[in-house]
Each structure stands twice: as C-alpha cells, then as structure tokens.
Write a protein that holds these residues in place. Structure first.
Motif, PDB file in Angstrom:
ATOM      1  N   SER A  67       0.829  -1.199   0.000  1.00  0.00           N
ATOM      2  CA  SER A  67       0.000   0.000   0.000  1.00  0.00           C
ATOM      3  C   SER A  67       0.865   1.251   0.000  1.00  0.00           C
ATOM      4  O   SER A  67       2.057   1.209   0.340  1.00  0.00           O
ATOM      5  CB  SER A  67      -0.927   0.006   1.224  1.00  0.00           C
ATOM      6  OG  SER A  67      -0.172   0.037   2.423  1.00  0.00           O
ATOM      7  N   THR A 107       0.365   5.905   0.217  1.00  0.00           N
ATOM      8  CA  THR A 107      -0.553   7.001   0.513  1.00  0.00           C
ATOM      9  C   THR A 107      -0.535   8.018  -0.619  1.00  0.00           C
ATOM     10  O   THR A 107       0.391   8.065  -1.433  1.00  0.00           O
ATOM     11  CB  THR A 107      -0.170   7.704   1.820  1.00  0.00           C
ATOM     12  OG1 THR A 107       1.123   8.329   1.648  1.00  0.00           O
ATOM     13  CG2 THR A 107      -0.107   6.714   2.982  1.00  0.00           C
ATOM     14  N   LEU A 147      -8.157  -0.419   3.940  1.00  0.00           N
ATOM     15  CA  LEU A 147      -7.372   0.772   3.613  1.00  0.00           C
ATOM     16  C   LEU A 147      -8.007   2.027   4.203  1.00  0.00           C
ATOM     17  O   LEU A 147      -9.229   2.111   4.350  1.00  0.00           O
ATOM     18  CB  LEU A 147      -7.262   0.937   2.090  1.00  0.00           C
ATOM     19  CG  LEU A 147      -6.497  -0.146   1.336  1.00  0.00           C
ATOM     20  CD1 LEU A 147      -6.652   0.056  -0.165  1.00  0.00           C
ATOM     21  CD2 LEU A 147      -5.018  -0.130   1.721  1.00  0.00           C
ATOM     22  N   GLU A 156      -5.283   6.025   1.521  1.00  0.00           N
ATOM     23  CA  GLU A 156      -4.406   4.919   1.137  1.00  0.00           C
ATOM     24  C   GLU A 156      -4.904   4.225  -0.125  1.00  0.00           C
ATOM     25  O   GLU A 156      -6.096   4.222  -0.419  1.00  0.00           O
ATOM     26  CB  GLU A 156      -4.333   3.878   2.258  1.00  0.00           C
ATOM     27  CG  GLU A 156      -3.528   4.283   3.460  1.00  0.00           C
ATOM     28  CD  GLU A 156      -3.447   3.136   4.457  1.00  0.00           C
ATOM     29  OE1 GLU A 156      -2.335   2.689   4.760  1.00  0.00           O
ATOM     30  OE2 GLU A 156      -4.514   2.679   4.926  1.00  0.00           O
ATOM     31  N   ARG A 158      -3.782   0.537  -2.664  1.00  0.00           N
ATOM     32  CA  ARG A 158      -2.949  -0.668  -2.706  1.00  0.00           C
ATOM     33  C   ARG A 158      -2.677  -1.049  -4.160  1.00  0.00           C
ATOM     34  O   ARG A 158      -3.602  -1.139  -4.966  1.00  0.00           O
ATOM     35  CB  ARG A 158      -3.608  -1.835  -1.981  1.00  0.00           C
ATOM     36  CG  ARG A 158      -2.667  -3.040  -1.804  1.00  0.00           C
ATOM     37  CD  ARG A 158      -3.371  -4.209  -1.122  1.00  0.00           C
ATOM     38  NE  ARG A 158      -4.023  -3.831   0.117  1.00  0.00           N
ATOM     39  CZ  ARG A 158      -3.383  -3.648   1.271  1.00  0.00           C
ATOM     40  NH1 ARG A 158      -2.065  -3.788   1.330  1.00  0.00           N
ATOM     41  NH2 ARG A 158      -4.037  -3.297   2.361  1.00  0.00           N
TER      42      ARG A 158
END
Length: 225
Positions: free
Chosen positions: A30, A32, A69, A73, A75
């Motif tokens: 993941s 940001t 998440l 965020e 992924r």
C-alpha cells in the motif's frame, strides 16, 4: 527490453507512475496519496494519471474495494500492461468511459444489482453510506462460452463478489425445477425487479448477523424452559 527508471524525464507521467509502483511500491503493498504526490511534486494531476493505468489492466484498490485501507491509502494489487514499452500504452477495449458508466447505472436503476441498495443509502445497522460503481462479472452462457459483463454494485458487494462467476445455465436449470406456483411468483419478482422479504426472512437475516452469545439469547427466547 531493459526496464527504464521511473525518474526518466523523457517518459510520460502515466508511464513514470507505473514504473514508480513497480520499482518503489511493489505489488501487494500500500501507499498514501502523500507519498505519490511527494514522488511527483511537479505534476498537478498525478492521481488521475495513476487512475488511467486501470484502463491497461492495472489493479489499484482504494478503500472502496479494500475496506482495510484508510481514506488516503491505496494498494497496488496487480501490474497490467507494461505501458512504458513501445505499443503497450493502447487502451484496452473493455475500458469503461464516463458515458458508458452512466448508461450502465441507468440501465440498472441506479441500484446495486447484488443487494439492491441505492447510492447514499446507509447500510442496515450502520452509518456507512453506499457508493455505487461498475464491476466486471464473469458470466458463463448456456452454450458454455464465457463473457465478462458490466454490472452496478455497491462498495461492499464489489469487495465480496470480486471472484464470483455467474452461471446462466445453472440459474435456468434451477428455474425449470420450480413448481408452477413458484415460477409464477418468480415471474412477478422479475417483472418488478424487486421482492419484499417477509418478516420471518428478515428476522432470519438479522439473526445470522448476531454474535454467538446474542444468537443464544434468541434461541433461549424461542425455547423457554
């Protein structure tokens, strides 16, 4: 062909974003929004350029697809076409345009086809509001061939139904095994494109959502000593 660096200024922003995912983030990891913007400080719409990768088979989940998440965020789930290679940055034929998205949602009555919830409606027993999007569902046709169909689903059903396959032959076989009265009832539900659940069915669904200790209380209430 040697893979170029994501820092190569001669590449377009989308290609560099793809390489950044591969070289810096890594599949299954993941990241940001802040990390993405820090990597591309001079690109105002880097979020949009990264979303464009989905049209080339890249899977990048947000908290709409992956409830674990956070709001900021994402992924990197799976790499798609290596768009940095010559001839690879051609949009897949099954990409969904904004116009097509509106058509599908209108066709589906602006409701989740899995659970029937409307956009903005809260899920039962929670303050979470539903968001609708377009999902791809694999459908097995009566002749045995398989196709991918587009369907409107809410954020919860998209996560739970990602690996589901729709088998039309199985559904038709089930219909044919129904009695005449049951088939008549089903015809009515199909005509209305909805059905009302009885109080008994609603209570059963509510019971199944309870923790074990709470289910025991219900069982005791039904079987007083």
């Amino acid at each position: 062909m040697e893979q170029p660096s994501w820092k190569n200024p001669k590449l377009g922003t989308m290609k560099r974003a793809a390489l950044w995912l591969v070289e810096v983030v890594g599949e299954g990891k993941s990241f940001t929004k802040a990390q993405l913007r820090d990597a591309f400080p001079d690109t105002a719409q880097i979020d949009r350029r990264m979303r464009d990768l989905r049209d080339y088979g890249w899977r990048i989940d947000t908290n709409r697809e992956d409830l674990s998440l956070g709001m900021n965020e994402q992924r990197f789930v799976k790499q798609g076409e290596p768009v940095w290679e010559p001839g690879k940055a051609t949009k897949a034929s099954n990409s969904i345009t904004a116009t097509r998205r509106r058509e599908i949602m209108s066709r589906d009555g602006h409701l989740c086809r899995a659970c029937g919830i409307a956009p903005g409606q809260n899920y039962a027993g929670s303050y979470e509001a539903a968001q609708l999007d377009i999902a791809r569902r694999e459908v097995i046709r009566p002749d045995g061939t398989t196709e991918v169909a587009l369907i409107t689903e809410c954020n919860r059903c998209r996560v739970g139904g990602r690996k589901l396959t729709a088998d039309v032959t199985q559904v038709i076989a089930g219909v044919q095994h129904l009695g005449a009265i049951e088939q008549s009832i089903l015809v009515g539900w199909i005509a209305e494109d909805r059905r009302e659940f009885s109080a008994l069915e609603t209570l059963w669904a509510d019971y199944r959502t309870l923790p074990e200790e709470a289910r025991a209380m219900v069982r005791d209430a039904l079987n007083p000593s």
